[in-house]
Design a protein around this motif. Structure first.
Motif, mmCIF file in Angstrom:
data_model
loop_
_atom_site.group_PDB
_atom_site.id
_atom_site.type_symbol
_atom_site.label_atom_id
_atom_site.label_comp_id
_atom_site.label_asym_id
_atom_site.label_seq_id
_atom_site.Cartn_x
_atom_site.Cartn_y
_atom_site.Cartn_z
ATOM 1 N N ASP A 192 0.777 -1.193 0.028
ATOM 2 C CA ASP A 192 0.006 0.007 0.161
ATOM 3 C C ASP A 192 0.925 1.097 0.047
ATOM 4 O OD1 ASP A 192 -2.229 1.613 0.106
ATOM 5 O OD2 ASP A 192 -2.509 1.633 2.143
ATOM 6 N N HIS A 361 7.350 1.764 5.975
ATOM 7 C CA HIS A 361 7.532 0.278 6.257
ATOM 8 C C HIS A 361 8.802 -0.104 5.780
ATOM 9 C CE1 HIS A 361 3.337 -0.661 7.474
ATOM 10 N NE2 HIS A 361 2.715 -0.055 6.334
ATOM 11 N N TYR A 386 6.274 -7.384 4.475
ATOM 12 C CA TYR A 386 5.080 -6.820 4.469
ATOM 13 C C TYR A 386 4.100 -7.704 3.829
ATOM 14 C CZ TYR A 386 1.775 -2.998 3.507
ATOM 15 O OH TYR A 386 0.821 -2.015 3.597
ATOM 16 N N GLU A 425 1.820 -6.840 9.708
ATOM 17 C CA GLU A 425 0.688 -7.700 9.302
ATOM 18 C C GLU A 425 0.986 -9.171 8.519
ATOM 19 O OE1 GLU A 425 -1.993 -5.059 7.592
ATOM 20 O OE2 GLU A 425 -2.146 -3.786 9.373
ATOM 21 N N TYR A 493 -11.919 0.051 8.889
ATOM 22 C CA TYR A 493 -12.319 -1.248 8.245
ATOM 23 C C TYR A 493 -13.072 -2.558 9.302
ATOM 24 C CZ TYR A 493 -8.167 -0.102 5.415
ATOM 25 O OH TYR A 493 -7.421 0.641 4.497
HETATM 26 C C1 GCB Z 1 -2.379 -1.349 6.989
HETATM 27 C C2 GCB Z 1 -1.117 -1.408 6.453
HETATM 28 C C3 GCB Z 1 -0.551 -0.332 6.057
HETATM 29 C C4 GCB Z 1 -1.831 0.419 5.215
HETATM 30 C C5 GCB Z 1 -2.831 0.798 6.154
HETATM 31 C C6 GCB Z 1 -4.061 1.162 5.187
HETATM 32 O O1 GCB Z 1 -2.902 -2.218 8.015
HETATM 33 O O2 GCB Z 1 0.031 -1.767 7.633
HETATM 34 O O3 GCB Z 1 0.391 -0.428 5.172
HETATM 35 O O4 GCB Z 1 -1.478 1.660 4.286
HETATM 36 O O5 GCB Z 1 -3.339 -0.248 6.638
HETATM 37 O O6 GCB Z 1 -4.349 2.340 5.215
HETATM 38 O O7 GCB Z 1 -5.180 0.354 5.014
#
Ligand code: GCB
Length: 612
Positions: A192, A361, A386, A425, A493
């Protein structure tokens, strides 16, 4: 000029692309404290050739070119068909990613060849290294048409020895940089964040003496005393070579001989040592000398350790008031690298009342950890292990291990860095557990002085009849970590923000917890009800509800909400809202502070006042 490129290609033909790349002689050199060494900058304009089919590297059967042929010409043929010419090719700035410098390269993932001419005068009894601060993702380096080294991993520095490749007068360096994502890479196919390609950090020529210090590790020993201990490593020294470490401000000096491995060990007792802390980020000038040569660094001395569920800085429990940061350049977007980028990002963190940042990250530019040292901001530094990487692939493990070692080696003398993180994660499987246990072991071996963490996901139990939700930290990796990190997105989420205060936290481990991510997206300037997603009010409410929940977690020792500033991500497409930005920033990419910034600031100020 055309001939120059074809001679480069001739060398390229012999190389192949293993998963883990090392220097041509098999030894990977890494010169710590690169920014304080005698050097010549190669930053600036580099000629570039965009090579989407990697035609300079592979033949028409997609085999690495076998024998010095480029296209259909023999290198010694007099009527060569020259189709490439660096001198006629446009330039890009180094440091800098290519995506943000040229519109046509915005989404580009592939190969770009970089070339730079430089004048050089060799000095007697010196060695010369080409230092690359970072090249995303794989780099092959050639000096005057000869292979110098290869490197894999987009966020850590490497040094190629080029002593025998440079000559007096005009020289040229060519770097083949490829940022194609691969399944077995670190990171892997899916992230991401934007996969910014190119020579994204400084490129230098570093000169060292023939026998040189490549690495050292000087730390305040844990406990109540003030013993600065550690070692200095020399390359190509005879055993017994004397090395001197001096800290003039403390009137300390000690000379020790190298052992058979080139290591000299030190133990200096400091009286009146002022320990480094966020309140007083004291740094000392440290001089390392061998023979007539001297290397200077500025180092802060402090201890960091874990006791039960506490994190102790200089022996005292500390609460980490943090925020996560991506290496996205404020105001202009693109990969952050400059002093000004670092000052803006860490300046906002300070303004927020933070004493801690999670540099997500992947390892950020060394300017960030240097500045954090000076500003008194503690740092969580991590490798891009990651989501989903190839846990069962030994080459992927070797690659991740190498990136971890390079990160630790670059920054283990920085007082600001208090935590190494090995993963974000990752799925709870036996193969991943085995993989990450090895990384934790590596981190502890490379740096016995710092705790190791990882950002985990948690198990959620069904709601009680009263509507109480319980989250349990029971990931088996927790057993091997010193500090637990946990990402959760209650209110974004998962459910709505009001679920947060109805959530209780339990942990299987008696260890400190850092809530390493939480948050939600808001477009700066978009206003509405607290129930309306994408508005500043919705995000503000997430922060209010989260803080109410976090205050109830007895073993919470810090937080790094997601995230300080909006950052580019190819996964975030929603028109007019995201437009390829992840909008979870407390500050927009244009530097505008959203309402949630002030909620967190208020909370941090209240905590800061308590700890005074
Ligand atoms: C997460 C990730 C991160 C994302 C974030 C998101 O859990 O670790 O890299 O950018 O969520 O915004 O969904």
């Amino acid at each position: 000029m055309g001939r120059r490129f074809s001679s480069v290609i001739a060398v390229v033909c012999f190389s192949f692309l293993p998963n883990l790349l090392t220097a041509a002689d098999g030894k990977q050199t890494l010169l710590v404290n690169a920014d304080h060494r005698a050097s010549i900058s190669l930053d600036g304009d580099w000629h570039v050739i965009v090579d989407p089919y990697d035609n300079g590297y592979y033949d028409f059967r997609m085999q690495p070119r076998p024998d010095g042929y480029f296209r259909n010409e023999k290198p010694d043929s007099s009527d060569k068909l020259i189709e490439y010419d660096f001198s006629k090719s446009a330039t890009l700035k180094v440091p800098g990613d290519w995506n943000s410098q040229r519109d046509s390269l915005f989404f580009y993932e592939g190969t770009v060849w970089y070339e730079k001419d430089f004048q050089y005068q060799r000095r007697p009894n010196t060695r010369t290294f080409l230092h690359v601060g970072a090249a995303n993702y794989v780099a092959h380096v050639y000096v005057n048409g000869k292979k110098a080294c290869d490197h894999e991993g987009g966020f850590t520095p490497f040094d190629c020895e080029v002593t025998d490749l440079v000559h007096d007068g005009g020289n040229f360096v060519v770097i083949h940089v490829n940022n194609q994502r691969t399944r077995d890479g670190v990171p892997t196919l899916n992230t991401d964040w934007w996969n910014y390609g190119g020579l994204t950090r400084d490129v230098l020529l570093i000169e060292t003496p023939e026998t040189y210090v490549d690495d050292y590790y000087l730390q305040l020993q844990r406990g109540v005393g003030s013993i600065i201990g550690g070692w200095v490593h020399l390359v190509d020294s005879a055993a017994g070579t004397p090395v001197t470490v001096k800290i003039p401000e403390l009137s300390l000096a000690q000379t020790a001989p190298t052992d058979a491995q080139g290591r000299a060990t030190f133990s200096l007792t400091a009286t009146n040592l002022q320990r480094w802390s966020p309140e007083k980020p004291k740094l000392y000038d440290v001089e390392i000398s061998v023979g007539g040569d001297r290397l200077n660094d500025t180092i802060g001395f402090r201890t960091i350790e874990v006791q039960g569920d506490n994190i102790l800085l200089n022996g005292k429990s500390v609460f980490l008031r943090g925020v996560s940061i991506h290496a996205e350049a404020p105001y202009r977007s693109g990969r952050a690298w400059s002093e000004q980028d670092a000052e803006t990002l860490l300046g906002w963190a300070k303004e927020l009342g933070a004493n801690f940042v999670r540099l997500a990250h992947y390892p950020h530019d060394e300017r960030m950890t240097r500045l954090a040292d000076r500003m008194g901001i503690m740092v969580w530094s991590e490798v891009p292990v990651y989501w989903m990487i190839e846990w069962e692939n030994p080459a992927t493990l070797a690659n991740a291990t190498n990136q971890l070692q390079e990160m630790i080696r670059r920054d283990r003398n920085k007082a600001s860095v208090v935590l190494w993180s090995v993963a974000n994660e990752t799925p709870n499987t036996p193969a991943r557990l085995a993989f990450l246990r090895k990384l934790i072991e590596t981190a502890h071996t490379e740096d016995p002085g710092r705790p190791v963490t990882a950002a985990l996901l948690v198990t959620t139990q069904p709601d009680s009849p009263e509507g109480i939700r319980t989250k349990v930290i029971d990931d088996p990796l927790g057993e091997y970590l010193d500090v637990l990190g946990c990402n959760e997105y209650i209110g974004w989420y998962e459910g709505t923000p009001d679920l947060a205060p109805r959530t209780r936290w339990k942990s299987k481990y008696n260890k400190p917890l850092i809530m390493s991510e939480f948050g939600g997206d808001a477009k700066f300037g978009l206003h509405g009800a607290t129930t309306e997603r994408w508005t500043e009010e919705y995000q503000e409410n997430i922060y209010r509800q989260q803080i109410a929940m976090l205050k109830q977690i007895p073993f919470l020792r810090g937080l790094t909400p997601w995230i300080l500033m909006d950052f580019r991500s190819p996964r975030r497409e929603l028109p007019d809202i995201q437009d390829f930005y992840n909008r979870k920033g407390l500050v927009s990419n244009e530097g505008q502070k959203k309402k949630a910034f002030f909620v967190l600031q208020e909370y941090y100020n209240s905590l800061g006042a308590q700890s005074k």
